[in-house]
Design a protein around this motif. Structure first.
Motif, PDB file in Angstrom:
ATOM      1  N   HIS A   1       1.072  -1.162   0.319  1.00 26.42           N
ATOM      2  CA  HIS A   1       0.118   0.210  -0.490  1.00 26.42           C
ATOM      3  C   HIS A   1       0.772   1.279  -0.278  1.00 26.42           C
ATOM      4  CE1 HIS A   1      -3.821  -2.371   1.122  1.00 26.42           C
ATOM      5  NE2 HIS A   1      -2.596  -3.401   1.244  1.00 26.42           N
ATOM      6  N   THR A   2       1.569   1.927  -1.205  1.00 32.49           N
ATOM      7  CA  THR A   2       2.110   2.817  -1.371  1.00 32.49           C
ATOM      8  C   THR A   2       1.659   4.452  -1.556  1.00 32.49           C
ATOM      9  OG1 THR A   2       1.766   2.914  -3.679  1.00 32.49           O
ATOM     10  CG2 THR A   2       3.969   1.746  -2.641  1.00 32.49           C
ATOM     11  N   THR A   3       0.214   4.275  -1.816  1.00 29.69           N
ATOM     12  CA  THR A   3      -0.273   5.583  -1.967  1.00 29.69           C
ATOM     13  C   THR A   3      -1.672   5.332  -0.482  1.00 29.69           C
ATOM     14  OG1 THR A   3      -0.174   6.092  -4.130  1.00 29.69           O
ATOM     15  CG2 THR A   3      -1.560   7.628  -3.150  1.00 29.69           C
ATOM     16  N   MET A   4      -1.886   6.385  -0.045  1.00 25.18           N
ATOM     17  CA  MET A   4      -3.244   6.108   0.806  1.00 25.18           C
ATOM     18  C   MET A   4      -3.948   7.428   0.599  1.00 25.18           C
ATOM     19  SD  MET A   4      -3.391   3.442   2.291  1.00 25.18           S
ATOM     20  CE  MET A   4      -1.998   1.917   1.872  1.00 25.18           C
ATOM     21  N   PRO A   5      -5.243   7.116   1.065  1.00 25.92           N
ATOM     22  CA  PRO A   5      -6.520   8.616   0.946  1.00 25.92           C
ATOM     23  C   PRO A   5      -6.132   9.835   1.539  1.00 25.92           C
ATOM     24  CG  PRO A   5      -7.903   6.251   0.750  1.00 25.92           C
ATOM     25  CD  PRO A   5      -6.065   5.789   1.397  1.00 25.92           C
ATOM     26  N   GLU A   6      -5.571   9.476   2.567  1.00 25.27           N
ATOM     27  CA  GLU A   6      -5.722  10.272   4.200  1.00 25.27           C
ATOM     28  C   GLU A   6      -4.442  11.357   3.054  1.00 25.27           C
ATOM     29  OE1 GLU A   6      -2.944   7.670   5.857  1.00 25.27           O
ATOM     30  OE2 GLU A   6      -4.831   7.022   4.829  1.00 25.27           O
ATOM     31  N   GLU A   7      -3.380  10.486   2.637  1.00 32.71           N
ATOM     32  CA  GLU A   7      -2.249  11.161   2.189  1.00 32.71           C
ATOM     33  C   GLU A   7      -2.131  12.311   1.036  1.00 32.71           C
ATOM     34  OE1 GLU A   7       0.488   8.399   0.874  1.00 32.71           O
ATOM     35  OE2 GLU A   7       0.874   7.483   2.951  1.00 32.71           O
ATOM     36  N   VAL A   8      -3.131  11.839  -0.140  1.00 32.12           N
ATOM     37  CA  VAL A   8      -3.901  12.463  -1.250  1.00 32.12           C
ATOM     38  C   VAL A   8      -4.891  13.258  -0.565  1.00 32.12           C
ATOM     39  CG1 VAL A   8      -5.573  12.317  -3.022  1.00 32.12           C
ATOM     40  CG2 VAL A   8      -3.522  10.250  -2.592  1.00 32.12           C
ATOM     41  N   ALA A   9      -5.750  13.416   0.247  1.00 33.18           N
ATOM     42  CA  ALA A   9      -7.312  13.903   1.148  1.00 33.18           C
ATOM     43  C   ALA A   9      -6.207  15.756   1.747  1.00 33.18           C
ATOM     44  CB  ALA A   9      -7.251  13.576   2.231  1.00 33.18           C
ATOM     45  N   SER A  10      -4.733  15.407   2.101  1.00 29.33           N
ATOM     46  CA  SER A  10      -4.232  15.919   2.709  1.00 29.33           C
ATOM     47  C   SER A  10      -3.664  17.308   1.856  1.00 29.33           C
ATOM     48  CB  SER A  10      -2.938  16.034   3.701  1.00 29.33           C
ATOM     49  OG  SER A  10      -1.646  15.342   2.260  1.00 29.33           O
ATOM     50  N   MET A  11      -3.673  16.894   0.856  1.00 34.11           N
ATOM     51  CA  MET A  11      -3.192  17.851  -0.474  1.00 34.11           C
ATOM     52  C   MET A  11      -4.342  18.381  -1.536  1.00 34.11           C
ATOM     53  SD  MET A  11      -0.015  15.803  -1.284  1.00 34.11           S
ATOM     54  CE  MET A  11      -0.204  14.002  -2.249  1.00 34.11           C
ATOM     55  N   THR A  12      -5.712  18.012  -0.711  1.00 30.09           N
ATOM     56  CA  THR A  12      -7.462  18.379  -2.490  1.00 30.09           C
ATOM     57  C   THR A  12      -7.623  19.151  -2.014  1.00 30.09           C
ATOM     58  OG1 THR A  12      -8.484  17.249  -4.091  1.00 30.09           O
ATOM     59  CG2 THR A  12      -7.399  16.211  -1.822  1.00 30.09           C
ATOM     60  N   ASN A  13      -9.011  18.841  -2.873  1.00 31.98           N
ATOM     61  CA  ASN A  13      -9.866  19.939  -1.088  1.00 31.98           C
ATOM     62  C   ASN A  13     -11.232  19.379  -2.347  1.00 31.98           C
ATOM     63  OD1 ASN A  13     -10.427  21.431  -4.181  1.00 31.98           O
ATOM     64  ND2 ASN A  13      -8.400  22.055  -4.182  1.00 31.98           N
ATOM     65  N   PRO A  14     -12.270  19.812  -1.493  1.00 34.61           N
ATOM     66  CA  PRO A  14     -13.482  18.895  -2.243  1.00 34.61           C
ATOM     67  C   PRO A  14     -14.263  19.329  -3.608  1.00 34.61           C
ATOM     68  CG  PRO A  14     -13.778  21.070   0.058  1.00 34.61           C
ATOM     69  CD  PRO A  14     -12.344  21.001  -0.391  1.00 34.61           C
ATOM     70  N   VAL A  15     -13.992  21.043  -4.421  1.00 36.63           N
ATOM     71  CA  VAL A  15     -13.774  20.866  -5.516  1.00 36.63           C
ATOM     72  C   VAL A  15     -13.241  19.562  -6.392  1.00 36.63           C
ATOM     73  CG1 VAL A  15     -13.500  22.271  -7.872  1.00 36.63           C
ATOM     74  CG2 VAL A  15     -14.290  23.239  -5.369  1.00 36.63           C
ATOM     75  N   ASP A  16     -12.084  19.699  -6.696  1.00 33.82           N
ATOM     76  CA  ASP A  16     -11.285  18.196  -7.364  1.00 33.82           C
ATOM     77  C   ASP A  16     -11.889  17.271  -6.782  1.00 33.82           C
ATOM     78  OD1 ASP A  16      -9.665  20.204  -8.307  1.00 33.82           O
ATOM     79  OD2 ASP A  16      -7.649  20.501  -6.904  1.00 33.82           O
ATOM     80  N   ALA A  17     -11.875  16.897  -5.442  1.00 31.88           N
ATOM     81  CA  ALA A  17     -12.018  15.639  -5.326  1.00 31.88           C
ATOM     82  C   ALA A  17     -13.892  15.331  -6.085  1.00 31.88           C
ATOM     83  CB  ALA A  17     -12.766  15.397  -3.842  1.00 31.88           C
ATOM     84  N   MET A  18     -14.973  16.543  -5.994  1.00 38.31           N
ATOM     85  CA  MET A  18     -15.869  15.827  -6.906  1.00 38.31           C
ATOM     86  C   MET A  18     -16.039  16.044  -8.384  1.00 38.31           C
ATOM     87  SD  MET A  18     -18.782  15.523  -5.307  1.00 38.31           S
ATOM     88  CE  MET A  18     -19.887  15.151  -6.535  1.00 38.31           C
ATOM     89  N   GLN A  19     -14.296  16.682  -8.606  1.00 38.66           N
ATOM     90  CA  GLN A  19     -14.468  17.129 -10.346  1.00 38.66           C
ATOM     91  C   GLN A  19     -13.945  15.185 -10.731  1.00 38.66           C
ATOM     92  OE1 GLN A  19     -10.580  18.639 -11.903  1.00 38.66           O
ATOM     93  NE2 GLN A  19     -11.952  19.520 -13.076  1.00 38.66           N
ATOM     94  N   ALA A  20     -12.208  14.728  -9.406  1.00 33.06           N
ATOM     95  CA  ALA A  20     -12.412  13.523  -9.835  1.00 33.06           C
ATOM     96  C   ALA A  20     -13.487  12.115  -9.341  1.00 33.06           C
ATOM     97  CB  ALA A  20     -11.268  12.962  -8.829  1.00 33.06           C
ATOM     98  N   ARG A  21     -14.695  12.000  -8.781  1.00 33.94           N
ATOM     99  CA  ARG A  21     -16.188  11.675  -9.187  1.00 33.94           C
ATOM    100  C   ARG A  21     -16.718  11.299  -9.852  1.00 33.94           C
ATOM    101  NH1 ARG A  21     -19.083  10.888  -4.103  1.00 33.94           N
ATOM    102  NH2 ARG A  21     -19.278   9.057  -5.052  1.00 33.94           N
TER     103      ARG A  21
ATOM    104  N   ILE B   1     -15.476  12.992 -13.363  1.00 29.52           N
ATOM    105  CA  ILE B   1     -14.905  11.941 -14.235  1.00 29.52           C
ATOM    106  C   ILE B   1     -15.240  10.594 -14.186  1.00 29.52           C
ATOM    107  CG2 ILE B   1     -12.608  11.139 -15.383  1.00 29.52           C
ATOM    108  CD1 ILE B   1     -11.880  14.513 -14.663  1.00 29.52           C
ATOM    109  N   LEU B   2     -14.502   9.636 -13.327  1.00 29.79           N
ATOM    110  CA  LEU B   2     -14.446   8.148 -13.389  1.00 29.79           C
ATOM    111  C   LEU B   2     -15.121   7.251 -12.397  1.00 29.79           C
ATOM    112  CD1 LEU B   2     -11.617   6.348 -12.272  1.00 29.79           C
ATOM    113  CD2 LEU B   2     -11.986   6.665 -10.008  1.00 29.79           C
ATOM    114  N   GLU B   3     -16.716   7.684 -11.836  1.00 31.15           N
ATOM    115  CA  GLU B   3     -17.073   7.403 -11.557  1.00 31.15           C
ATOM    116  C   GLU B   3     -18.796   6.617 -12.315  1.00 31.15           C
ATOM    117  OE1 GLU B   3     -18.708   6.552  -7.274  1.00 31.15           O
ATOM    118  OE2 GLU B   3     -16.975   8.626  -6.629  1.00 31.15           O
TER     119      GLU B   3
END
Length: 229
Positions: free
Chosen positions: A76-96, A98-100
Motif C-alpha cells: 500500500h504505497t498511496t493512501m487516501p489520507e495522503e491524497v486528502a491532505s493535498m486536495t480540496n472538495p472541488v477537486d474531489a468532486m471533479q475526480a468522482r 470523471i471516474l465513477e
C-alpha cells in the motif's frame, strides 16, 4: 467506525511508523498503552486509528496474542489520507464525476450475480441505517463494490483512493442532522437506480444514473461547502 472522526495527522504518523518497521521482530505492535504514550494521544484516539488500519488490511488482531503488522503492508504505497491532505472538495468532486460514471458503465457489463446481490443488500441496509456513521460505511462499500464489479484492478485501486479521499474531504466536512439519514434521503433512490441499471446490464443507464447521483450529492453539499458552487 467512521474515518471522518480520525485525526489525519495521527493516522499518517502511525502509518509511517509501521512502514519504518518499528514493530517488534515478530511484527507484533506494542501494547495500546505504550503506543498511546509514544504518539501522545489517548487510547480512545489510538483505537480509532488502529481500527481504520485494520479495515485497510495493514494490521490484524489475533485474540489472546495481540495486534500484528500484516504481511501485505508494503504493497500500500498511496493512501487516501495522503491524497486528502493535498486536495480540496472541488477537486474531489471533479475526480468522482470523471471516474465513477465510467466505472458504473463497465460494471453493468461485468458485474456478477453475487456482486449485484450484495449491492441490493447494501441499498436495503442504507435505508435502515440508524446513524450517519453506519450509513457512511455502507455507502463507501457500495461505491467500492461497483468498482470491483468492473474486474479491472487499476480502476478498483483508483476508486479505492478516490472513495477514501471523498470521505475525508467531502463527507467529513458535512454537518449531518439529525442522527441518521431521513427516510427520503436523496441517495437512497439514486443508489437504487444505479443498481437497477447494472442489474439490467444497461451500461448507458448505469453511467447516467451515477452522473445523476453525483449531481444530487453536489447539490446537497453546496449549502455546506461554498467552494462547490
Amino acid at each position: 467506525m467512521s474515518i471522518s472522526h480520525i485525526s489525519l495527522s495521527l493516522l499518517a504518523a502511525v502509518r509511517q511508523w509501521l512502514t519504518q518497521a518499528q514493530a517488534g521482530s515478530d511484527h507484533r505492535l506494542p501494547p495500546e498503552r505504550k503506543m498511546a504514550e509514544k504518539f501522545a494521544v489517548s487510547r480512545a484516539e489510538l483505537r480509532k486509528v488502529l481500527a481504520a488500519l485494520e479495515k485497510e488490511g495493514l494490521i490484524f488482531r489475533h485474540v489472546g496474542r495481540g495486534t500484528f503488522v500484516a504481511p501485505t503492508n508494503q504493497s500500500h504505497t498511496t493512501m487516501p489520507e495522503e491524497v486528502a491532505s493535498m486536495t480540496n472538495p472541488v477537486d474531489a468532486m471533479q475526480a468522482r464525476t470523471i471516474l465513477e460514471p465510467e466505472i458504473a458503465k463497465i460494471a453493468a457489463l461485468h458485474a456478477t450475480s453475487n456482486q449485484i446481490s450484495e449491492m441490493s443488500d447494501l441499498c436495503r441496509k442504507m435505508r435502515t441505517a440508524q446513524s450517519w456513521d453506519i450509513y457512511a460505511e455502507l455507502d463507501a462499500r457500495f461505491h467500492d463494490l461497483v468498482a470491483e464489479a468492473t474486474g479491472n484492478i487499476v480502476l478498483i485501486e483508483i476508486q479505492r483512493i478516490v472513495n477514501g479521499v471523498r470521505r475525508y474531504v467531502l463527507w467529513g466536512n458535512l454537518v449531518k442532522r439529525p442522527v441518521g439519514p431521513a427516510e427520503d434521503y436523496h441517495s437512497f433512490s439514486e443508489h437504487e437506480e444505479i443498481l437497477a441499471a447494472i442489474a439490467n446490464r444497461d451500461a448507458d443507464g448505469a453511467k447516467k444514473a451515477m452522473l445523476q447521483h453525483l449531481g444530487g450529492t453536489r447539490s446537497h453539499m453546496r449549502d455546506q461547502i461554498p467552494s462547490l458552487n
